[in-house]
Design an enzyme around this catalytic site. Sequence first.
Site, PDB file in Angstrom:
ATOM      1  N   THR A 146       0.862  -1.186   0.000  1.00  0.00           N
ATOM      2  CA  THR A 146       0.000   0.000   0.000  1.00  0.00           C
ATOM      3  C   THR A 146       0.894   1.230   0.000  1.00  0.00           C
ATOM      4  O   THR A 146       1.191   1.788  -1.044  1.00  0.00           O
ATOM      5  CB  THR A 146      -0.976  -0.016   1.188  1.00  0.00           C
ATOM      6  N   LYS A 168       3.641  -6.360   4.452  1.00  0.00           N
ATOM      7  CA  LYS A 168       3.446  -4.978   4.048  1.00  0.00           C
ATOM      8  C   LYS A 168       3.345  -4.154   5.311  1.00  0.00           C
ATOM      9  O   LYS A 168       2.969  -4.647   6.367  1.00  0.00           O
ATOM     10  CB  LYS A 168       2.218  -4.807   3.170  1.00  0.00           C
ATOM     11  N   SER A 176      -0.189  -1.673  11.571  1.00  0.00           N
ATOM     12  CA  SER A 176      -0.494  -1.653  10.142  1.00  0.00           C
ATOM     13  C   SER A 176       0.293  -2.721   9.399  1.00  0.00           C
ATOM     14  O   SER A 176       0.997  -2.449   8.439  1.00  0.00           O
ATOM     15  CB  SER A 176      -0.201  -0.275   9.541  1.00  0.00           C
TER      16      SER A 176
END
Length: 263
Positions: A146, A168, A176
């Site tokens: 992302t 990620k 996150s």
Amino acid sequence: MSVTAPKGFRAAGVAAGIKPDRARDVAVVVNDGPSLAAGAVFTDHPDPAAPLLWSRQVVAGSRVRAAVLNSGCANAGTGPLGFQAAHAEAEHTADLLADSAAEIVLCSAGPIGTALPTEALNTGLTAALAEAERGGGLPAADAIRTGDTVAKIAFGRGEGVTVGGMAKGPDASVGSVLCVLTTDADLSAEQCQSLVADAAAKAFAPLTGTNDTVLLMASGAAPATPGEGVLADLLTKVCEELAAQLAADTSDTGTPQDRQANP
């Protein structure tokens, strides 16, 4: 090498049109066994995303045939319709694998509060599963980005077994995180759960985003399995390397609030 470094795994990453820039945005990691043992650590967020709610149920069943991941849409804050979309995603994957939807883990990342583009996702899943191979680890890692500027991959070997991983971020210091770990060791689901919980706690900050997931799948395809101490060290080293890559990726200079809006 990445999640396909251990024996028994294949992966792929494709562009399905979920991201507006036509970058890769759908990834699959398939465990061809002979074992399908798995464990996972999930977010502490009070309102977790629909894919995570689905995946908690799957991991509780102790077997995971495949992980499906997408970027470009978190399917978070979407209520019952979001869960229905997640269920349909798992069913579509299971049909393609001739397996059970109850063994398909789902992970999503991207803007929250938007509906999952089911048609594009299903098209991407069909293409990804058709392309899945031992050389597909890097494209899979690329497809889950992302805010990351580069794909995050790592692997380690010792005493006849291999551990691989992809993640990620972009910043492990605020959670996150989506992370898929694989090993060809022959483990029980209980061992997978204990090992991944310990490794995640050592390497990653507390998981607090709507979609944060750290998943471990074990294929049992290695000819021998060493003691848990060896596996614990390998898993921790792979997780720490991934966390270091996340921290080193300086592309995201936003606040934690910004990151929550784009998990």
